[in-house]
Design a protein around this motif. Sequence first.
Motif, mmCIF file in Angstrom:
data_model
loop_
_atom_site.group_PDB
_atom_site.id
_atom_site.type_symbol
_atom_site.label_atom_id
_atom_site.label_comp_id
_atom_site.label_asym_id
_atom_site.label_seq_id
_atom_site.Cartn_x
_atom_site.Cartn_y
_atom_site.Cartn_z
ATOM 1 N N PRO A 1 -5.497 7.284 -4.434
ATOM 2 C CA PRO A 1 -6.550 6.415 -4.042
ATOM 3 C C PRO A 1 -7.629 6.653 -4.803
ATOM 4 O O PRO A 1 -8.009 7.643 -5.353
ATOM 5 C CB PRO A 1 -6.884 6.707 -2.470
ATOM 6 C CG PRO A 1 -5.788 7.649 -2.063
ATOM 7 C CD PRO A 1 -5.101 8.193 -3.398
ATOM 8 N N THR A 2 -8.299 5.285 -5.183
ATOM 9 C CA THR A 2 -9.411 5.373 -6.114
ATOM 10 C C THR A 2 -10.563 5.595 -5.266
ATOM 11 O O THR A 2 -10.822 5.536 -4.228
ATOM 12 C CB THR A 2 -9.926 3.906 -6.723
ATOM 13 O OG1 THR A 2 -9.718 2.724 -5.616
ATOM 14 C CG2 THR A 2 -8.710 3.517 -7.826
ATOM 15 N N ARG B 1 -2.471 -2.972 -8.848
ATOM 16 C CA ARG B 1 -1.856 -2.712 -7.571
ATOM 17 C C ARG B 1 -0.949 -4.192 -7.437
ATOM 18 O O ARG B 1 0.270 -4.069 -7.007
ATOM 19 C CB ARG B 1 -2.782 -3.045 -6.641
ATOM 20 C CG ARG B 1 -4.058 -1.915 -6.598
ATOM 21 C CD ARG B 1 -4.997 -2.190 -5.655
ATOM 22 N NE ARG B 1 -5.921 -1.142 -5.658
ATOM 23 C CZ ARG B 1 -5.693 0.034 -4.935
ATOM 24 N NH1 ARG B 1 -4.780 -0.025 -4.002
ATOM 25 N NH2 ARG B 1 -6.656 1.064 -4.987
ATOM 26 N N ALA C 1 0.819 -1.214 -0.027
ATOM 27 C CA ALA C 1 0.077 -0.003 -0.071
ATOM 28 C C ALA C 1 1.023 1.003 -0.021
ATOM 29 O O ALA C 1 0.516 2.190 -0.875
ATOM 30 C CB ALA C 1 -0.879 0.047 1.350
ATOM 31 N N LYS D 1 -16.226 0.949 -4.154
ATOM 32 C CA LYS D 1 -14.945 1.327 -4.331
ATOM 33 C C LYS D 1 -14.584 1.227 -5.966
ATOM 34 O O LYS D 1 -14.790 0.101 -6.309
ATOM 35 C CB LYS D 1 -13.829 0.189 -3.448
ATOM 36 C CG LYS D 1 -12.427 0.293 -3.751
ATOM 37 C CD LYS D 1 -12.100 1.842 -3.084
ATOM 38 C CE LYS D 1 -10.401 1.732 -3.155
ATOM 39 N NZ LYS D 1 -10.014 3.079 -2.602
ATOM 40 N N GLN E 1 -10.305 5.739 3.971
ATOM 41 C CA GLN E 1 -11.451 6.578 3.669
ATOM 42 C C GLN E 1 -12.395 6.497 4.524
ATOM 43 O O GLN E 1 -13.123 7.430 4.722
ATOM 44 C CB GLN E 1 -11.655 6.035 2.054
ATOM 45 C CG GLN E 1 -10.794 6.354 1.178
ATOM 46 C CD GLN E 1 -10.894 5.856 -0.249
ATOM 47 O OE1 GLN E 1 -11.159 4.383 -0.294
ATOM 48 N NE2 GLN E 1 -10.614 6.438 -1.191
ATOM 49 N N SER F 1 -4.066 -3.781 -0.967
ATOM 50 C CA SER F 1 -3.640 -2.645 -0.829
ATOM 51 C C SER F 1 -5.015 -1.627 -1.001
ATOM 52 O O SER F 1 -5.085 -0.717 -0.272
ATOM 53 C CB SER F 1 -2.651 -1.894 -1.580
ATOM 54 O OG SER F 1 -2.988 -1.859 -3.168
ATOM 55 N N ALA F 2 -5.870 -2.181 -1.775
ATOM 56 C CA ALA F 2 -7.242 -1.579 -1.710
ATOM 57 C C ALA F 2 -8.108 -1.234 -0.445
ATOM 58 O O ALA F 2 -8.775 -0.536 -0.293
ATOM 59 C CB ALA F 2 -7.972 -2.278 -2.894
ATOM 60 N N GLU G 1 -6.711 1.177 1.511
ATOM 61 C CA GLU G 1 -7.118 2.570 1.240
ATOM 62 C C GLU G 1 -8.764 2.812 1.629
ATOM 63 O O GLU G 1 -8.996 3.723 2.321
ATOM 64 C CB GLU G 1 -7.388 2.626 -0.475
ATOM 65 C CG GLU G 1 -5.947 2.942 -1.018
ATOM 66 C CD GLU G 1 -6.242 3.356 -2.562
ATOM 67 O OE1 GLU G 1 -5.065 3.004 -3.244
ATOM 68 O OE2 GLU G 1 -7.239 3.145 -2.888
ATOM 69 N N GLU H 1 -12.337 0.669 -8.477
ATOM 70 C CA GLU H 1 -11.179 0.461 -9.052
ATOM 71 C C GLU H 1 -11.433 0.359 -10.640
ATOM 72 O O GLU H 1 -10.268 0.317 -11.239
ATOM 73 C CB GLU H 1 -10.942 -1.173 -8.524
ATOM 74 C CG GLU H 1 -10.508 -1.181 -7.129
ATOM 75 C CD GLU H 1 -9.031 -0.411 -6.967
ATOM 76 O OE1 GLU H 1 -8.123 -0.843 -7.195
ATOM 77 O OE2 GLU H 1 -9.249 0.988 -6.449
ATOM 78 N N ALA I 1 0.788 3.844 -2.931
ATOM 79 C CA ALA I 1 0.565 5.410 -2.808
ATOM 80 C C ALA I 1 1.505 6.190 -3.188
ATOM 81 O O ALA I 1 1.219 7.334 -3.342
ATOM 82 C CB ALA I 1 0.491 5.718 -1.256
ATOM 83 N N GLN J 1 -8.997 3.123 -12.105
ATOM 84 C CA GLN J 1 -7.317 3.045 -12.145
ATOM 85 C C GLN J 1 -6.961 3.341 -13.751
ATOM 86 O O GLN J 1 -7.432 3.062 -14.437
ATOM 87 C CB GLN J 1 -6.938 1.465 -11.728
ATOM 88 C CG GLN J 1 -7.091 1.177 -10.205
ATOM 89 C CD GLN J 1 -6.147 1.777 -9.511
ATOM 90 O OE1 GLN J 1 -5.186 2.501 -10.014
ATOM 91 N NE2 GLN J 1 -6.097 1.200 -8.233
#
Length: 317
Positions: free
Chosen positions: A25-26, A54, A16, A41, A166, A158-159, A162, A43, A20, A46
């Motif tokens: 971040p999405t 990722r 992550a 989320k 968030q 890593s999503a 995030e 994605e 970053a 991207q």
Amino acid sequence: MSADRLPTRDGVLRAAAKIAEILPPTPLLPLEIEGQRLWAKAETLQPVGAFKIRGAWHRLSDLTDEEHARGVVAVSSGNHAQGVAWAAKRLGIAAAIVMPRDAPKVKLEATRALGAEIVLYDRPGEDREEVAAREVAQRGAVLVHAFADPWVIEGQGSAGIEIAAQMGREPSRIVVCCGGGGLSAGLALACPEAAIVPVEPVGWDMVGRSLAAGEIVRAGPDAPKTICDALQPAASAPVNLAVLQGRSDPGVTVTDDEVRAAQRFAFARLKLVVEPGGAAALAAVLAGKVSVDEYTVVMLTGGNCDPETFTETISSV
């Protein structure tokens, strides 16, 4: 480096931090379904149109100098292909991608445009893992598996890091589009308190069946056709099941019609183009197959659609 090591939460946190540094971040978008607020989320936004960037970045940026010089081989119907091609181009690594001839044209063209070499195979008819093994042997390259690689799993997770940042807390559950289980496993490591709900196409629920059986279950030759091209590997892998066992709620499947309805919903309500495989999790929620609350997150995992097919989908009722 050893691809036999197990993925860890520390690895997810390191991935992550690396991601970053190069990608914003999405968005985590508010969503209301039948009066219940939850989160999506995106994605799909991207640079390669999918979350696969990722895991590809975490894996390729961790290669040794010797491995870097050998190049990489990946197997993908399109999204992992683009993630690996994107990372390889940025890092100056030669990449060959084994892709099915019937992959969406938009995914084939995008992978070529990123500079990767494409090796085509017939689906059904040829075993993609055998084709990839042959290419690895001939080239002396490093295999970057789409879901059974510990670095790839950590990168996908890593999503989840995030999402927690968030939301200001861990989600209660994450509903995930699921092929081989790389994203599901990564999110399980990233958010240890969240319920993980993998969603697979009907007849292609290899992760769900494997978790229920406690061993790898392979798709049979009579597995039905599905519009979710990104979600039909023949089997999951032990590393994915090791992470997901006891953490996920298996057995959620969606039909093609439910997926198309989710694509239309995302386009109308979120103004997002979502490919079939990327809409499976939303399809399960819309069909009432998953319970949700205000801390539920639905993963929209990819948006790489052939324009003609997508136009047809959103125009139908």
